[in-house]
Design an enzyme around this catalytic site. Sequence first.
Site, PDB file in Angstrom:
ATOM      1  N   GLY A  92       3.691  -8.811   9.414  1.00  0.00           N
ATOM      2  CA  GLY A  92       2.538  -9.187   8.588  1.00  0.00           C
ATOM      3  C   GLY A  92       2.886  -9.228   7.111  1.00  0.00           C
ATOM      4  O   GLY A  92       4.056  -9.332   6.750  1.00  0.00           O
ATOM      5  N   ALA A  93       1.834  -9.117   6.254  1.00  0.00           N
ATOM      6  CA  ALA A  93       2.011  -9.333   4.800  1.00  0.00           C
ATOM      7  C   ALA A  93       2.756 -10.658   4.615  1.00  0.00           C
ATOM      8  O   ALA A  93       3.773 -10.733   3.922  1.00  0.00           O
ATOM      9  CB  ALA A  93       2.728  -8.165   4.141  1.00  0.00           C
ATOM     10  N   LEU A  94       2.204 -11.676   5.231  1.00  0.00           N
ATOM     11  CA  LEU A  94       2.904 -12.960   5.369  1.00  0.00           C
ATOM     12  C   LEU A  94       3.045 -13.683   4.032  1.00  0.00           C
ATOM     13  O   LEU A  94       2.186 -13.606   3.165  1.00  0.00           O
ATOM     14  CB  LEU A  94       2.164 -13.849   6.366  1.00  0.00           C
ATOM     15  CG  LEU A  94       2.004 -13.270   7.771  1.00  0.00           C
ATOM     16  CD1 LEU A  94       1.301 -14.279   8.684  1.00  0.00           C
ATOM     17  CD2 LEU A  94       3.347 -12.859   8.374  1.00  0.00           C
TER      18      LEU A  94
ATOM     19  N   GLU B  15       5.475 -17.357   2.246  1.00  0.00           N
ATOM     20  CA  GLU B  15       6.020 -18.672   2.592  1.00  0.00           C
ATOM     21  C   GLU B  15       7.271 -18.587   3.475  1.00  0.00           C
ATOM     22  O   GLU B  15       7.562 -19.516   4.227  1.00  0.00           O
ATOM     23  CB  GLU B  15       6.333 -19.474   1.328  1.00  0.00           C
ATOM     24  CG  GLU B  15       5.149 -20.251   0.773  1.00  0.00           C
ATOM     25  CD  GLU B  15       4.599 -21.309   1.754  1.00  0.00           C
ATOM     26  OE1 GLU B  15       5.404 -21.998   2.409  1.00  0.00           O
ATOM     27  OE2 GLU B  15       3.367 -21.436   1.846  1.00  0.00           O
TER      28      GLU B  15
ATOM     29  N   HIS C  93       7.769 -16.424   5.970  1.00  0.00           N
ATOM     30  CA  HIS C  93       7.256 -16.341   7.342  1.00  0.00           C
ATOM     31  C   HIS C  93       6.717 -17.708   7.796  1.00  0.00           C
ATOM     32  O   HIS C  93       6.938 -18.130   8.928  1.00  0.00           O
ATOM     33  CB  HIS C  93       6.116 -15.329   7.432  1.00  0.00           C
ATOM     34  CG  HIS C  93       6.504 -13.915   7.103  1.00  0.00           C
ATOM     35  ND1 HIS C  93       6.063 -13.268   5.976  1.00  0.00           N
ATOM     36  CD2 HIS C  93       7.279 -13.017   7.764  1.00  0.00           C
ATOM     37  CE1 HIS C  93       6.538 -12.027   5.957  1.00  0.00           C
ATOM     38  NE2 HIS C  93       7.280 -11.850   7.027  1.00  0.00           N
TER      39      HIS C  93
ATOM     40  N   GLY D 116      14.644 -14.768  10.474  1.00  0.00           N
ATOM     41  CA  GLY D 116      15.088 -15.208   9.160  1.00  0.00           C
ATOM     42  C   GLY D 116      16.507 -14.746   8.855  1.00  0.00           C
ATOM     43  O   GLY D 116      16.866 -13.608   9.155  1.00  0.00           O
TER      44      GLY D 116
ATOM     45  N   GLN E 204      20.012  -7.932  10.856  1.00  0.00           N
ATOM     46  CA  GLN E 204      19.010  -7.864  11.930  1.00  0.00           C
ATOM     47  C   GLN E 204      19.148  -9.055  12.877  1.00  0.00           C
ATOM     48  O   GLN E 204      19.112  -8.901  14.108  1.00  0.00           O
ATOM     49  CB  GLN E 204      17.609  -7.842  11.330  1.00  0.00           C
ATOM     50  CG  GLN E 204      16.507  -7.992  12.352  1.00  0.00           C
ATOM     51  CD  GLN E 204      15.132  -7.844  11.738  1.00  0.00           C
ATOM     52  OE1 GLN E 204      14.655  -6.741  11.572  1.00  0.00           O
ATOM     53  NE2 GLN E 204      14.491  -8.952  11.405  1.00  0.00           N
TER      54      GLN E 204
ATOM     55  N   SER F  91       8.003  -9.317   1.801  1.00  0.00           N
ATOM     56  CA  SER F  91       6.706  -8.623   1.747  1.00  0.00           C
ATOM     57  C   SER F  91       6.763  -7.496   0.715  1.00  0.00           C
ATOM     58  O   SER F  91       5.750  -7.144   0.118  1.00  0.00           O
ATOM     59  CB  SER F  91       6.363  -8.048   3.118  1.00  0.00           C
ATOM     60  OG  SER F  91       6.325  -9.077   4.080  1.00  0.00           O
ATOM     61  N   ARG F  92       7.953  -6.908   0.529  1.00  0.00           N
ATOM     62  CA  ARG F  92       8.077  -5.775  -0.393  1.00  0.00           C
ATOM     63  C   ARG F  92       8.129  -6.209  -1.859  1.00  0.00           C
ATOM     64  O   ARG F  92       8.058  -5.357  -2.741  1.00  0.00           O
ATOM     65  CB  ARG F  92       9.309  -4.944  -0.045  1.00  0.00           C
ATOM     66  CG  ARG F  92       9.161  -4.168   1.267  1.00  0.00           C
ATOM     67  CD  ARG F  92      10.347  -3.257   1.523  1.00  0.00           C
ATOM     68  NE  ARG F  92      10.131  -2.340   2.630  1.00  0.00           N
ATOM     69  CZ  ARG F  92      10.628  -2.505   3.847  1.00  0.00           C
ATOM     70  NH1 ARG F  92      11.364  -3.565   4.126  1.00  0.00           N
ATOM     71  NH2 ARG F  92      10.386  -1.617   4.788  1.00  0.00           N
TER      72      ARG F  92
END
Length: 301
Positions: free
Chosen positions: A42-44, A46, A48, A158, A164, A197-198
Site C-alpha cells: 500500500g501507500a501507493l 506512480e 506501484h 519492481g 527482493q 512509500s518511505r
Amino acid sequence: MRPEGIDRTASIQVIDAPVAARAWVRERNSQGRRVAFVPTMGALHEGHLALVRRAGELADDIVVSIFVNPTQFGPHEDFARYPRTWDNDLKLLSQERVGMVFAPQPAQMYGPRFGTLISPPPVATPWEGEIRPGHFQGVCTVVLKLFQIVPAQVAVFGQKDYQQARVIADMVDDLNLDITVDVYPTVRDADGLALSSRNRYLPAGDRERALALSRALDRVERRYREGVREAGELEASMVEVLRRVGVDSIDYAVVVDPLTLSPFSAPLPEARHGSEAEPVAVALITARVAGTRLLDNRLLR
Ligand code: AMP
C-alpha cells in the site's frame, strides 16, 4: 452524477478472505483469462501504478494485494509507523484496470497456530539479509502464501527492490512454483529520486541529500562506461558522491554479480553470455538520510 474515477471503484472487488480471493482468480482462469498479480504494502505511488499497468500488458485481469506484512519487519523497524493510505490507494487503483484488491487483516494471514516459515535462497544472505535479519524469511513466507491465495499466471515486482526480486525469482525456481516473475524498471521523480512509500518521511529540506543515491549511481555508470572494471574503484566512486552530497550513513554501496549478488574476485567481465544487453554487474546502495532508509540500484551493461 458521480465523477468517473469514483464510479469505476464499484467495479473493483475488494476481498479480505483468502478463500474468496483464490475463488475469484480460479473463476477468471476457468473463463480462459490470464491473471497478473502485483503484491504491495500500500501507500501507493506512480511506481506501484507502473507495475499495475505492466500487469495489464501481461494478462487479462489484474489483482493487487495491499498488506503491510508484520513478519518482514524487525522489532526496531517501522511496522507501526509504515504509511497506511487505504482510501487514496483504492482511488488510485480505481483509475487503473484492476479487477480485484486482496487486502487481508494480519489475523487472516497468520492464524493463532501459524508456524511454517520459508528458508530463503542463498541470494538473500548478503546486504539486506545481513542488515535486516529475518527480513527475507518474512518476505519469502508471505509471498509464497500470497501466490497460493492469488494463483496468478504472472507476478510483477519492481527492480527498485533488486535483491527482493532476485530472492523471489530464486524461490520460484527452487520450489517449482507455477508462476512467472516479471521485473519492472524503477520509476523515479523528475529529479532522479526513486519513488518509495518511505519518501514521505523525508523532510523537504533533506530531499537534495536523498538525491545522492541516484547521483552516485550515475557516477558509477559513467565510470563503468569509461572502462573502469575494478569493483573496488567503482564502489569508491559511489561512496565519494554519497559522502560529498552528505547522506547521514551508508549501509552498503557495492558493485556485485547481478544474479548471485556476490562480490567480484576479479575485474568485471566484459559481457555475460556473450550478450552486450545482459548486465555484467549491479550497483546496490542503501543509505540513510534524516532517519529514512533509502534504497536504489543500477544495472551495469
Ligand atoms: P512495496 O509496497 O514497497 O512493498 O512495493 C511493492 C512493489 O512495488 C515491489 O515489487 C517494489 O519493488 C515495487 N516498487 C516500489 N517502488 C517502486 C518504484 N519506484 N518503481 C518500480 N517499482 C517499485
